[in-house]
Design a protein around this motif. Structure first.
Motif, PDB file in Angstrom:
ATOM      1  N   CYS A 291      -6.519  -0.646 -35.428  1.00 33.16           N
ATOM      2  CA  CYS A 291      -6.970  -1.535 -34.363  1.00 33.16           C
ATOM      3  C   CYS A 291      -7.555  -2.869 -34.812  1.00 33.16           C
ATOM      4  O   CYS A 291      -7.559  -3.819 -34.027  1.00 33.16           O
ATOM      5  N   LEU A 292      -8.085  -2.938 -36.026  1.00 30.13           N
ATOM      6  CA  LEU A 292      -8.884  -4.101 -36.402  1.00 30.13           C
ATOM      7  C   LEU A 292      -8.228  -5.022 -37.426  1.00 30.13           C
ATOM      8  O   LEU A 292      -8.771  -6.100 -37.711  1.00 30.13           O
ATOM      9  N   GLY A 293      -7.121  -4.615 -38.013  1.00 29.96           N
ATOM     10  CA  GLY A 293      -6.539  -5.410 -39.081  1.00 29.96           C
ATOM     11  C   GLY A 293      -7.475  -5.506 -40.260  1.00 29.96           C
ATOM     12  O   GLY A 293      -7.614  -6.559 -40.884  1.00 29.96           O
ATOM     13  N   ALA A 294      -8.114  -4.376 -40.593  1.00 28.11           N
ATOM     14  CA  ALA A 294      -9.135  -4.353 -41.641  1.00 28.11           C
ATOM     15  C   ALA A 294      -8.731  -3.405 -42.754  1.00 28.11           C
ATOM     16  O   ALA A 294      -8.383  -2.247 -42.505  1.00 28.11           O
ATOM     17  N   ALA A 295      -8.796  -3.875 -43.976  1.00 29.40           N
ATOM     18  CA  ALA A 295      -8.542  -3.017 -45.128  1.00 29.40           C
ATOM     19  C   ALA A 295      -9.637  -1.962 -45.231  1.00 29.40           C
ATOM     20  O   ALA A 295     -10.727  -2.098 -44.660  1.00 29.40           O
ATOM     21  N   SER A 296      -9.370  -0.913 -45.970  1.00 28.08           N
ATOM     22  CA  SER A 296     -10.308   0.208 -46.069  1.00 28.08           C
ATOM     23  C   SER A 296     -11.625  -0.226 -46.706  1.00 28.08           C
ATOM     24  O   SER A 296     -11.695  -1.231 -47.422  1.00 28.08           O
ATOM     25  N   GLY A 297     -12.656   0.552 -46.406  1.00 26.76           N
ATOM     26  CA  GLY A 297     -13.966   0.317 -46.995  1.00 26.76           C
ATOM     27  C   GLY A 297     -14.810  -0.721 -46.294  1.00 26.76           C
ATOM     28  O   GLY A 297     -15.880  -1.087 -46.798  1.00 26.76           O
ATOM     29  N   GLN A 298     -14.385  -1.196 -45.119  1.00 27.55           N
ATOM     30  CA  GLN A 298     -15.134  -2.242 -44.421  1.00 27.55           C
ATOM     31  C   GLN A 298     -15.619  -1.814 -43.035  1.00 27.55           C
ATOM     32  O   GLN A 298     -16.366  -2.560 -42.390  1.00 27.55           O
ATOM     33  N   THR A 299     -15.198  -0.655 -42.572  1.00 27.61           N
ATOM     34  CA  THR A 299     -15.542  -0.188 -41.225  1.00 27.61           C
ATOM     35  C   THR A 299     -16.138   1.203 -41.311  1.00 27.61           C
ATOM     36  O   THR A 299     -15.637   2.047 -42.059  1.00 27.61           O
ATOM     37  N   ILE A 300     -17.191   1.454 -40.541  1.00 26.42           N
ATOM     38  CA  ILE A 300     -17.827   2.766 -40.559  1.00 26.42           C
ATOM     39  C   ILE A 300     -18.261   3.130 -39.150  1.00 26.42           C
ATOM     40  O   ILE A 300     -18.575   2.262 -38.334  1.00 26.42           O
ATOM     41  N   VAL A 301     -18.240   4.417 -38.845  1.00 27.23           N
ATOM     42  CA  VAL A 301     -18.675   4.923 -37.545  1.00 27.23           C
ATOM     43  C   VAL A 301     -20.104   5.433 -37.686  1.00 27.23           C
ATOM     44  O   VAL A 301     -20.386   6.273 -38.547  1.00 27.23           O
ATOM     45  N   ALA A 302     -21.008   4.922 -36.846  1.00 29.72           N
ATOM     46  CA  ALA A 302     -22.413   5.312 -36.944  1.00 29.72           C
ATOM     47  C   ALA A 302     -23.189   4.745 -35.767  1.00 29.72           C
ATOM     48  O   ALA A 302     -22.866   3.669 -35.267  1.00 29.72           O
ATOM     49  N   ASP A 303     -24.211   5.468 -35.339  1.00 29.08           N
ATOM     50  CA  ASP A 303     -25.167   4.942 -34.366  1.00 29.08           C
ATOM     51  C   ASP A 303     -24.502   4.576 -33.033  1.00 29.08           C
ATOM     52  O   ASP A 303     -23.371   4.942 -32.744  1.00 29.08           O
TER      53      ASP A 303
ATOM     54  N   THR B 139     -18.135  12.539 -45.349  1.00 29.55           N
ATOM     55  CA  THR B 139     -17.156  11.456 -45.503  1.00 29.55           C
ATOM     56  C   THR B 139     -16.491  11.060 -44.179  1.00 29.55           C
ATOM     57  O   THR B 139     -15.737  10.091 -44.137  1.00 29.55           O
ATOM     58  N   ARG B 140     -16.767  11.829 -43.106  1.00 25.10           N
ATOM     59  CA  ARG B 140     -16.088  11.577 -41.831  1.00 25.10           C
ATOM     60  C   ARG B 140     -16.358  10.174 -41.272  1.00 25.10           C
ATOM     61  O   ARG B 140     -15.421   9.530 -40.758  1.00 25.10           O
ATOM     62  N   PRO B 141     -17.584   9.633 -41.291  1.00 21.55           N
ATOM     63  CA  PRO B 141     -17.794   8.292 -40.730  1.00 21.55           C
ATOM     64  C   PRO B 141     -16.934   7.215 -41.386  1.00 21.55           C
ATOM     65  O   PRO B 141     -16.378   6.354 -40.695  1.00 21.55           O
ATOM     66  N   ALA B 142     -16.816   7.257 -42.701  1.00 19.54           N
ATOM     67  CA  ALA B 142     -15.998   6.261 -43.395  1.00 19.54           C
ATOM     68  C   ALA B 142     -14.512   6.500 -43.158  1.00 19.54           C
ATOM     69  O   ALA B 142     -13.731   5.543 -43.015  1.00 19.54           O
ATOM     70  N   GLU B 143     -14.104   7.773 -43.100  1.00 23.58           N
ATOM     71  CA  GLU B 143     -12.686   8.066 -42.851  1.00 23.58           C
ATOM     72  C   GLU B 143     -12.255   7.588 -41.474  1.00 23.58           C
ATOM     73  O   GLU B 143     -11.198   6.945 -41.319  1.00 23.58           O
ATOM     74  N   LEU B 144     -13.070   7.889 -40.452  1.00 22.40           N
ATOM     75  CA  LEU B 144     -12.739   7.412 -39.107  1.00 22.40           C
ATOM     76  C   LEU B 144     -12.810   5.893 -39.038  1.00 22.40           C
ATOM     77  O   LEU B 144     -12.007   5.251 -38.361  1.00 22.40           O
ATOM     78  N   GLY B 145     -13.786   5.314 -39.738  1.00 22.76           N
ATOM     79  CA  GLY B 145     -13.879   3.856 -39.767  1.00 22.76           C
ATOM     80  C   GLY B 145     -12.627   3.221 -40.336  1.00 22.76           C
ATOM     81  O   GLY B 145     -12.112   2.237 -39.802  1.00 22.76           O
ATOM     82  N   ASP B 146     -12.111   3.800 -41.417  1.00 19.42           N
ATOM     83  CA  ASP B 146     -10.884   3.264 -42.012  1.00 19.42           C
ATOM     84  C   ASP B 146      -9.698   3.405 -41.058  1.00 19.42           C
ATOM     85  O   ASP B 146      -8.830   2.517 -41.001  1.00 19.42           O
ATOM     86  N   ARG B 147      -9.665   4.493 -40.306  1.00 21.90           N
ATOM     87  CA  ARG B 147      -8.570   4.676 -39.343  1.00 21.90           C
ATOM     88  C   ARG B 147      -8.653   3.646 -38.218  1.00 21.90           C
ATOM     89  O   ARG B 147      -7.641   3.071 -37.810  1.00 21.90           O
ATOM     90  N   ILE B 148      -9.865   3.398 -37.716  1.00 20.71           N
ATOM     91  CA  ILE B 148     -10.045   2.358 -36.700  1.00 20.71           C
ATOM     92  C   ILE B 148      -9.653   1.001 -37.277  1.00 20.71           C
ATOM     93  O   ILE B 148      -8.957   0.206 -36.633  1.00 20.71           O
TER      94      ILE B 148
END
Length: 416
Positions: free
Chosen positions: A96-108, A83-92
């Motif tokens: 930083c991005l003005g993005a609600a959860s579930g739209q950002t992911i860390v990968a690649d 679950t770490r990629p989605a959790e970090l994505g939500d934090r970013i």
């Protein structure tokens, strides 16, 4: 604060004295102590290429190796890591991005994610309209972005529409309007240009591209963590960015991708992998994508390299991107004053208007390449960009005004 608002000291001595005053008044000054010092470092002005390590990273890495890797071994995947990629994505997204959860992911890497999003855009658009056969990009965009667009265009029989922008600027709504149209599949632009630091009017450019029925992909590698972004409010389609610049994730740290929720149902990952599947451990035949942004994942996420990124995000969350931006503007105003006073022969190839500028400066001078080589040997680190640019990176949490003064004064000597 704009450059016009900043006081203009009369001479170099006043500029040097003013650095101490600015540091004393800086509400983020204490954050410079949260980074590991370099042994021979005199002035680090390249945080826009590689951010300095957060001081808590060595302990965090040691703890991860001992308690999670060694302590939990394979159990760590089920307990923490999947679950770490989605959790970090939500934090970013939140910080930083003005993005609600579930739209950002860390990968690649940034390159892989740009390829994925561009290829997904091609598939989505041509499913609806086969007459769309053009991709749009700036002629002097970052090389990776250009290379990927050219390869995809070649592979799929598409045409690249090139946009020309001034050396000290970048994409504008007016330039975008000249090239997008009923044949446009997608446009790939930088939020903050890697050379000039031009901060695009992202909501206006996004609206211009979308008005033509096309998708826009923002490369925010030089924007994330340095300027406030509002992807949800601006209606952004896709975005991608690295995490080793202003997010201080370290060399080779994984990138992040944002895909607006409205596109999740049509998102088609061109590199389907088992961890992007709906049931990765079922090992069944056929590929069914995971719901939402999770379908963009392909292979095993780089968990170890996410540790440093998490430590920097903790600092950004407390400091806030709004305060970081205020210091970025102040640092840049001061740096421009220094350049104007100490290096009058140089050309500032970065917008002087704060609202159109990211967090680095580029100055052009015929002696730039030799000067940067000399400065590196002295522990003063800007970077060089072809053909004659010196980039001065201003990473607000790790950079002091005194450091900027030392660096630009040394640059003036080296250029002369």
């Amino acid at each position: 604060m704009s450059d016009a608002d900043a006081p203009k000291p009369a001479n170099p001595a006043e500029l040097r004295a003013r650095a101490a005053v600015l540091d004393a008044a800086d509400p983020l000054a204490a954050y410079t102590a949260h980074f590991v010092p370099g042994d021979d470092l005199v002035a680090y002005l390249d945080g826009n290429s590689l951010g300095r390590p957060v001081a808590s990273v060595p302990t965090a890495l040691d703890d991860f190796v001992r308690t999670q890797w060694a302590g939990r071994l394979i159990r760590g995947w089920d307990e923490l890591w999947l679950t770490r990629p989605a959790e970090l994505g939500d934090r970013i997204g939140a910080a930083c991005l003005g993005a609600a959860s579930g739209q950002t992911i860390v990968a690649d890497s940034t390159s892989v994610l740009i390829f994925k999003l561009l290829r997904a855009a091609i598939a989505t658009q041509q499913t609806v309209d086969l007459d769309r056969d053009e991709l749009v990009i700036l002629r002097d965009e970052f090389p990776t972005d250009r290379f990927i667009i050219e390869r995809l265009a070649d592979d799929h029989g598409l045409t690249v529409r090139w946009v020309d922008a001034p050396l000290d600027a970048g994409i504008t709504p007016e330039l975008a309007a000249q090239v997008v149209g009923p044949r446009t599949i997608a446009a790939l632009f930088s939020g903050v240009a890697y050379r000039s630091a031009w901060w695009a009017d992202m909501p206006a450019v996004t609206a211009t591209v979308q008005a033509a029925g096309a998708l826009v992909i923002w490369d925010c590698s030089h924007a994330v963590g340095s300027v406030p972004l509002e992807f949800d409010a601006w209606g952004v389609d896709y975005a991608v960015g690295c995490s080793y610049k202003y997010l201080n994730g370290g060399p080779g740290a994984p990138a992040w991708a944002y895909v607006a929720a409205r596109h999740h149902d049509t998102l088609r990952n061109p590199i389907p992998g088992w961890l992007g599947a709906a049931a990765p451990f079922s090992m069944t035949e056929g590929y069914t994508p995971a719901p939402g942004i999770g379908s963009l994942v392909s292979g095993t996420p780089p968990i170890l390299t996410m540790v440093a990124l998490g430590e920097m995000l903790s600092l950004i969350e407390v400091a806030t991107i709004a305060a970081i931006r205020e210091k970025s503007i102040a640092l840049a105003c001061y740096a421009i004053e220094l350049v104007d006073t100490l290096i009058p022969a140089a050309t500032v190839s970065t917008p002087r208007e704060a609202a159109r500028r990211g967090s680095h400066l580029t100055i052009d001078h015929p002696n730039s390449a030799v000067a940067v080589e000399r400065l590196w040997a002295q522990g003063i680190i800007p970077d060089f960009r072809h053909p004659s640019g010196v980039r001065i990176g201003l990473s607000p949490l790790s950079t002091s005004f005194a450091e900027v003064e030392r660096g630009i004064r040394a640059l003036a000597d080296a250029l002369s």
